[in-house]
Scaffold this motif. Structure first.
Motif, short mmCIF file in Angstrom:
data_model
loop_
_atom_site.label_atom_id
_atom_site.label_comp_id
_atom_site.label_asym_id
_atom_site.label_seq_id
_atom_site.Cartn_x
_atom_site.Cartn_y
_atom_site.Cartn_z
N GLU A 1 0.89 -1.07 0.01
CA GLU A 1 0.02 -0.08 -0.14
C GLU A 1 0.82 1.45 -0.01
N PHE B 1 0.34 5.35 0.86
CA PHE B 1 -0.63 6.43 1.33
C PHE B 1 0.02 7.68 0.76
N TRP C 1 2.89 -3.89 9.26
CA TRP C 1 1.41 -3.65 9.82
C TRP C 1 1.31 -4.12 11.23
N LEU D 1 -1.55 5.72 10.64
CA LEU D 1 -1.35 4.59 9.41
C LEU D 1 -2.70 3.77 9.48
N LYS E 1 -5.44 3.76 6.66
CA LYS E 1 -5.81 2.37 5.72
C LYS E 1 -7.29 1.90 5.71
N LYS E 2 -8.06 2.48 6.68
CA LYS E 2 -9.35 2.39 6.71
C LYS E 2 -9.95 3.15 5.34
N TYR F 1 -8.22 4.23 2.38
CA TYR F 1 -7.58 3.75 1.49
C TYR F 1 -8.48 2.77 1.02
N GLU F 2 -9.02 1.78 1.91
CA GLU F 2 -9.57 0.70 1.17
C GLU F 2 -10.79 1.19 0.25
#
Ligand SMILES: *Cc1c(COP(=O)(O)O)cnc(C)c1O
Length: 380
Positions: free
Chosen positions: A56, A58, A209, A224, A228-229, A231-232
């Motif tokens: 991933e 960001f 992670w 992060l 990530k939440k 980004y999904e």
């Protein structure tokens, strides 16, 4: 002299291609939209090609240091052992950040103008258990390129996470996140990526992670797990710099169109030409050439002339801006960037201005000697 004719040759911000400015001048869009999600996805896919990773990535709305703080805040808890490999100002910044978050930092300073000595890293890793190892790919304050592949190979044999500051290198110098075992790679928008300042990009490996999830340091804007939440769903946790995202998409398109191998070869060639010119003028390079940066060239001020006076003359009389020294090198060196949106004739401009500024200050320079040396490399 035309008041608005400037040649910015500093290692960030770097010049922005007209096509990128054109993209950014389109009407702004909302960030909670399908349009934004599509752009975000497309940016990440292209960044994955640049980073050579499946991880991933960001895109943060902050300067490059925000990516460094993100890396530290999410991996270093109070009391954690950190190995910081320092070769200049930005390596020191990384170590300082780790200390601020409570890390017990083992700071190894290789000297300003020197690169990381792999044998020392091997020794340190054999004698200690670190949670995190910090390194700088391209040390902008000294124009030194560190061997990230070699450091990564050593760190990968330990449980430690390998965190790399690639802020001035990535986009101009090849990096292989997956192959070299880089757990978190930090980059910024205003250097090799040819954008104005305001974005930072960071990749995160599967090895990182679980550490990130369990980290106890405070984090909010730079969390992060929160990133990530969102980004999904190809979203961001907070309002992103939409305009710069659109610019980044355009800049990445330009880079991929040129071909990444060509981008890297172009930077190598500009660096070789600049170094050849500097040497032809009788000036001394700061780092040894075999680890000199492909994206900027650091040069000692000439005997008897202050480096900052030389820079002031180049700027005032010829409109060319070079960067000065930082930290302990302040006033002693100057730095010529050939980073991002830079090509052959930019080197000629830089060296032409350098020669004239030297002549103006009474340095015994043979006008054209540096330009000629650069030209032969550029014609090769
Ligand atoms: C520029 C730079 C930074 C800092 O980035 P900002 O965008 O100024 O926050 C960090 N590390 C390196 C190697 C840099 O060149």
């Amino acid at each position: 002299m035309l008041p608005d004719k400037h040649y910015l040759m500093i290692p960030g911000p770097t010049p922005v291609p007209p096509a990128v400015f054109a993209a950014m001048s389109r009407p702004i869009i909302g960030h909670r939209t399908e349009d934004f999600a599509a752009i975000h996805k497309s940016i990440v896919e292209k960044l994955q090609a640049v980073f050579q990773t499946k991880n991933e990535i960001f895109v943060l709305t902050s300067s490059g240091t925000g990516a460094m703080e993100t890396a530290i805040a999410n991996t270093v808890s109070p009391g954690d052992k950190v190995l910081a490999l320092v070769t200049g100002n930005f390596g020191e910044r990384f170590a300082k950040l780790a200390r601020i978050y409570g890390g017990e930092v083992d700071e190894v300073n290789f000297g300003w103008g020197k690169n990381v000595d792999i044998n020392v890293v091997a020794e340190k890793l054999a004698q200690n258990q670190y949670k995190v190892v910090l390194a700088t790919q391209n040390e902008t304050s000294t124009g030194v390129l560190n061997d990230i592949a070699a450091i990564g190979a050593l760190v990968a044999k330990t449980p430690a996470l390998f965190i790399v500051d690639g802020i001035s290198g990535v986009g101009g110098i090849e990096i292989k996140v997956d192959e070299w075992g880089i757990d978190l790679l930090c980059t910024g928008s205003q250097k090799g990526f040819m954008l104005p300042p305001g974005l930072a990009m960071i990749s995160v490996s599967p090895k990182a992670w679980p550490v990130i999830e369990q980290n106890t340091s405070p984090r909010f804007y730079f969390s992060l797990p929160a990133a990530k939440k969102s980004y999904e769903k190809w979203n961001t946790a907070y309002t992103p710099a939409v305009t710069l995202f659109i610019g980044l998409n355009a800049a990445l398109e330009i880079m991929l169109q040129e071909g990444l191998d060509n981008v890297y070869a172009r930077h190598q060639r500009l660096a070789r030409a600049t170094r050849a010119a500097v040497k032809a003028l009788g000036l001394k390079l700061l780092p040894e050439e075999h680890y000199a940066s492909p994206v900027l060239t650091a040069v000692w001020g000439p005997e008897g002339i202050e480096a900052d006076k030389l820079r002031a003359t180049a700027k005032k009389e010829f409109g060319v801006t070079f960067a000065g020294g930082q930290g302990i090198l302040k006033g002693k060196i100057f730095r010529i960037a050939h980073m991002g949106y830079a090509d052959k004739m930019d080197v000629i401009v830089a060296i032409g201005a350098l020669e004239m500024a030297l002549a103006r200050l009474g340095y015994p320079v043979e006008l054209g000697a540096g330009v000629r040396a650069a030209q032969s490399v550029l014609l090769d």
